[in-house]
Design a protein around this motif. Sequence first.
Motif, short mmCIF file in Angstrom:
data_model
loop_
_atom_site.label_atom_id
_atom_site.label_comp_id
_atom_site.label_asym_id
_atom_site.label_seq_id
_atom_site.Cartn_x
_atom_site.Cartn_y
_atom_site.Cartn_z
N ALA A 159 69.66 -21.24 -11.88
CA ALA A 159 70.50 -21.12 -10.70
C ALA A 159 71.51 -22.26 -10.62
O ALA A 159 72.68 -22.05 -10.27
CB ALA A 159 69.64 -21.10 -9.43
N TRP A 173 70.39 -18.35 -5.08
CA TRP A 173 70.48 -18.05 -6.51
C TRP A 173 69.13 -18.26 -7.19
O TRP A 173 68.75 -17.52 -8.09
CB TRP A 173 71.56 -18.88 -7.18
N TYR A 212 69.44 -14.52 -16.63
CA TYR A 212 70.51 -14.29 -15.66
C TYR A 212 70.57 -12.83 -15.21
O TYR A 212 71.57 -12.39 -14.63
CB TYR A 212 71.86 -14.72 -16.25
#
Length: 128
Positions: free
Chosen positions: A95, A85, A116
């Motif tokens: 993340a 992530w 994001y």
Amino acid sequence: MSGSVRLVLDTSAILAYAAVSTDVGETIAEVVDEGGSFALPVVCLAEASRRVPEHQASGVSLLAEHPYAVVTSTPAADWRALTEWSRILGRVDVASALFDAITHTAYVLTGEPDAYGDYKDLPVIPFD
């Protein structure tokens, strides 16, 4: 602390709370009123503490001590997922917040929705 985690505050939300954001405060109040709690990823708390102006630093501490706040950390066994992530999003704190939201079936509250990526498919709630 009472209830399950329904909301995760990322670094931007923690900083906004410290600056007395009504958007963040009202969202927390809604979660608490519904019997839930909210998560503060330790990575986001550390980043917010590093970036907060000195005159607002006590707001970060007050948030971490909130009776419905849960300070979370990524389990060691999940370090690879956090790494992935982090590669996708470009920041460990972002993340970490997203990983917590996915883990708890909750939403990330953020003032930086662009962090994001195409967040429309992710559990992200932007605030102004």
